[in-house]
Design an enzyme around this catalytic site. Structure first.
Site, PDB file in Angstrom:
ATOM      1  N   THR A 124       0.783  -1.209   0.395  1.00  0.00           N
ATOM      2  CA  THR A 124       0.031  -0.228   0.283  1.00  0.00           C
ATOM      3  C   THR A 124       1.495   0.957  -0.184  1.00  0.00           C
ATOM      4  OG1 THR A 124      -1.275  -1.178   1.098  1.00  0.00           O
ATOM      5  CG2 THR A 124      -1.517   1.254   1.053  1.00  0.00           C
TER       6      THR A 124
ATOM      7  N   LYS B 271      -6.495   0.879  -3.940  1.00  0.00           N
ATOM      8  CA  LYS B 271      -5.933   0.195  -2.541  1.00  0.00           C
ATOM      9  C   LYS B 271      -6.602   1.189  -1.241  1.00  0.00           C
ATOM     10  CE  LYS B 271      -4.456  -2.712   1.207  1.00  0.00           C
ATOM     11  NZ  LYS B 271      -4.743  -3.682   1.665  1.00  0.00           N
TER      12      LYS B 271
ATOM     13  N   LYS C   3      -0.831   5.525   8.628  1.00  0.00           N
ATOM     14  CA  LYS C   3      -0.041   6.101   7.654  1.00  0.00           C
ATOM     15  C   LYS C   3      -1.032   5.542   6.425  1.00  0.00           C
ATOM     16  CE  LYS C   3       1.170   2.984   5.441  1.00  0.00           C
ATOM     17  NZ  LYS C   3       1.693   1.149   4.637  1.00  0.00           N
TER      18      LYS C   3
END
Lengths: 298, 298, 298, 298
Positions: free
Chosen positions: C97, C173, C242
């Site tokens: 990711t 994603k 994150k």
């Protein structure tokens, strides 16, 4: 006492500051990417340098007033940049609105060369710079701050020292711009609520500017919001958006949740996405009115 | 010229207003649910009534200063209430912070009886009421506003007329309290960001109170937030929460989205849910600090 | 048909993927920063490389599954990195990711060397990787996607092709992780509302997981939130934070205001600031409960 | 076993429920404010009553399916209302989406008359009502719930009992509608982010509806949002706004901060203010697209 001072970056703020310093009798060297901006200052007695490094060479204090972090880094760290020209003992007085991390990086570069970085971001418009009426937040090494004192006194009506961290005063500046944007959103929601309830927006703005909030931010911005007058831009929305990005960046890096700053960022981002990046950032009032189905004048 | 004036509701604001009116030479009748609050005013020359209706009978102007909409409606529309006592030509000067819809309902009841409702909510603390230094927003029928003029001049340092709608001035008051809460959130986020970046909260509050925001709201509230000093309460959080509910209620009824007001409501509701309803509503600063993992003093 | 495949990065996901590929009869070379992670895979028949570049040399497809953008960039662009080892015609199948901008940078680097970058981020936990049950979003050059097909079929129960932009599948994603976090916040608010109104959190979670939202996200995360069970972490909060940063970064760069993503970011940032970075990111439920003054079990 | 059942309120849901009960062999009496809605049901064998009270007289169970709290209160507590007609031992099966406080008030009124209030709000559209495929949340006195069992089994594919509090099941319903709106906002932000990054909205909706979120809410609403298809309205935006008001009202009364619900309320309120109250409430997708400067089809 007259000093050799360089001013790098001659937008409205930089030109105002250079003019003020000339008026106060300092020897001023100027530099700007597009050289034409230097002409009126040269006519007033300034010397035009061919590079930031040349401007810095021989100056006791180099002021930078640039649009954003990237422009500042290029001018300081690039070829023929300020860092290359500034001698040991020189002071870089950094007055732009930038990220705390950029300040730390520049401070480190100067320190390695025996020079010093002093953060000195300002509150005020170009006319305040030209008349020495800026508010200045200050931070950096004590000795360097002392050396910059004559310049600060020429430009500001008040200087507040926030310690030695080169990033400190930049955080103060970001906090201030955030608070201004917050006041803008608050006025926009309040006055549009009033309008939808049958009240007069301008009367509301005048009332609150005279009673609860007797400060220029509320008075001037309040009037612009009340009248939906976002042009010409005093401070462009895309620059305000940039500042909110810096606020949220500093907040994120320091694990500081700021929901109101997030709201303001999203407001400005939406306005930019709709093509309003070049009008005044009080156009938050436009977004609030549209969202409410109230129709601002065209 | 001396007038017969009734003051109904003797909390801090009502007691301050009654004292001021006595000081200015008016004949004052007072009433309060718990009668003990009347005693110090009777000692200064006020007459104590046994019901709101008795207080209203014979008064040219009846001032109400009560905690919330429900208390006001009971005192006005209940048995032996103001509406029953106020004669034709009487003026109800409604100074509490209430919903616009409540004002409309009361105005209708008075109009049916030949009396008049004048909205006159105030900005200021009890000491400002006692010294005639309130800011007053006004709306209602012109003739009734004229009759209330001597009372308004005794109590306020400034009166702004927002037209004839009985709800109008109440919207102004709600807008003002919303803007105060917004400034509180902005300061709390800004000063906690500063703290997490290594700055001194109090220095930040002093700087901004002296430069960008030289007004008492920013200065006084800023100091409280900087020092996390929320007791004793100047304005209790549960009352601030009540006001934000009124703001959102008026906004919802007028199809006015107010995301910042929603944020403030949620802040205050969370603090109330955590048991902080009785401390000062600047405790928004406590919530911001906790969320950020910054530790306020105990 | 058996292929030479490299797997770089042997956390839970990378190890699961490598095991699956071995089970399916592929020749697998592995590399991990801390070499111990390679041991169990070598025991199953994998070959351990001494650098990412060595792993890439001779591989038809190099899979990367790393913690964040920086780790990926070092492993690909650093000395003895994937880019140096991957021959002309090689395919870098990038399953982490990461930011769309990172993907573009890497794609450019590979293209210059005659290799290809294929974005193939995955949805699923390590056990889904090990059993070939991942959902895979795909984007990149058509020929390279074709060459990666056997690998994708070994790992995924479904592959969706989102076009040629190397950044495309990474945006998918990020959108997915954002939607999961949004569902988490929605459940946390809904179930805590229920609790404060006298209902049973777990019963609510079961009801909605069986009726309106019969999917594993709602069922599994709903149970965790209902029971305030945030340890052991299935997906650590600091990694979720994150990802929200990446979402907001992509949104900002594309002038896309996302107020719900901002809310989620601020939630996770607050939890991280309070020291909860290592527990599961469904701990959003903890923040919601605390804010509401509801007391989660210790 | 056939029962005498009354259905009060013949909008889409009420008509569907009445039809289903007729199909299952129950004796059904119907009432609606505008009588024409009863005609097709009378043709199928229903009896039309002239008042809610007449419908209730002799019915073992009275179902109400009305637009909002006020309509329900009038029909139950008004002259010739359900409460007046319902005999001792009668059961009021209240299936509308209403405030918990309204439910408590009605339950009290019925209890005083020897009848019982059972909360039974439903999830599903009119066709699910007509085919007995509703999901039903239930709460109220055990004996009354038992008596309502045959009706519940005729209408629902699943019934979940949430205890004895007459408000309980209504809270479940509000929680559910809030979660649906939250999913809508999440999809709108995610798919518009994708669009601005160059992806296809519809492909995104299909991917997530097949993988992470394989439920009808995500699939059907996702398609509507992806295609910006908000007409004809399956569920009108102004009704969704009403439900969010009920959610926030219940949250406020129970000291439950719900920032995501506030965000959704403000979204819907803005759309209503802009004149979109009659289109589908997934028009949240329209607001998100406009804010982002993306242009939905006209």
């Amino acid at each position: 006492m007259a000093e050799n001072i360089a001013v790098v970056g001659l937008g409205g703020m930089g030109s105002g500051a250079a003019r003020r310093l000339l008026d106060q009798g300092h020897r001023v060297t100027v530099w700007n990417r597009s050289a034409a901006k230097a002409t009126p200052l040269v006519e007033r007695g300034a010397r035009a340098a061919r590079s930031p490094g040349e401007a810095a060479a021989g100056a006791a204090v180099v002021i930078t007033l640039l649009a954003d972090d990237r422009a500042l880094e290029e001018v300081v760290l690039g070829a023929e940049g300020v860092a290359a020209g500034l001698g040991a003992g020189g002071v870089h007085l950094s007055m732009s609105t930038i990220a705390p991390t950029t300040a730390r990086r520049l401070a480190e570069a100067h320190r390695a060369a025996g020079a010093a970085y002093v953060a000195a971001p300002v509150f005020g418009r170009p006319d305040a710079a030209a008349s020495g009426q800026l508010w200045i937040a200050l931070s950096g090494p004590p000795a360097a701050k002392d050396r910059a004192r004559p310049v600060l006194e020429a430009l500001g009506q008040g200087v507040q020292d926030f310690g030695e961290d080169p990033a400190g005063a930049h955080v103060v500046k970001l906090a201030g711009n955030f608070m201004i944007a917050a006041a803008t959103e608050a006025m926009a929601e309040a006055y549009t609520l009033g309008e939808k309830c049958g009240l007069d927006r301008t009367q509301l703005a005048e009332f609150f500017g005279a009673t609860l909030f007797p400060s220029r931010i509320y008075q001037n911005y309040g009037r612009m919001i009340a009248e939906h007058r976002y042009e010409p831009a005093g401070f462009k929305l895309r620059l305000g958006l940039k500042d909110l990005r810096l606020v949220l960046g500093a907040a994120d890096a320091n694990e500081m949740p700021m929901p109101l700053a997030s709201l303001l960022h999203d407001r400005l981002l939406a306005l930019a996405a709709q093509g309003h990046g070049e009008i005044d950032w009080t156009a938050i009032g436009l977004a609030v009115a549209r969202e409410a189905g109230a129709s601002p004048p065209p």
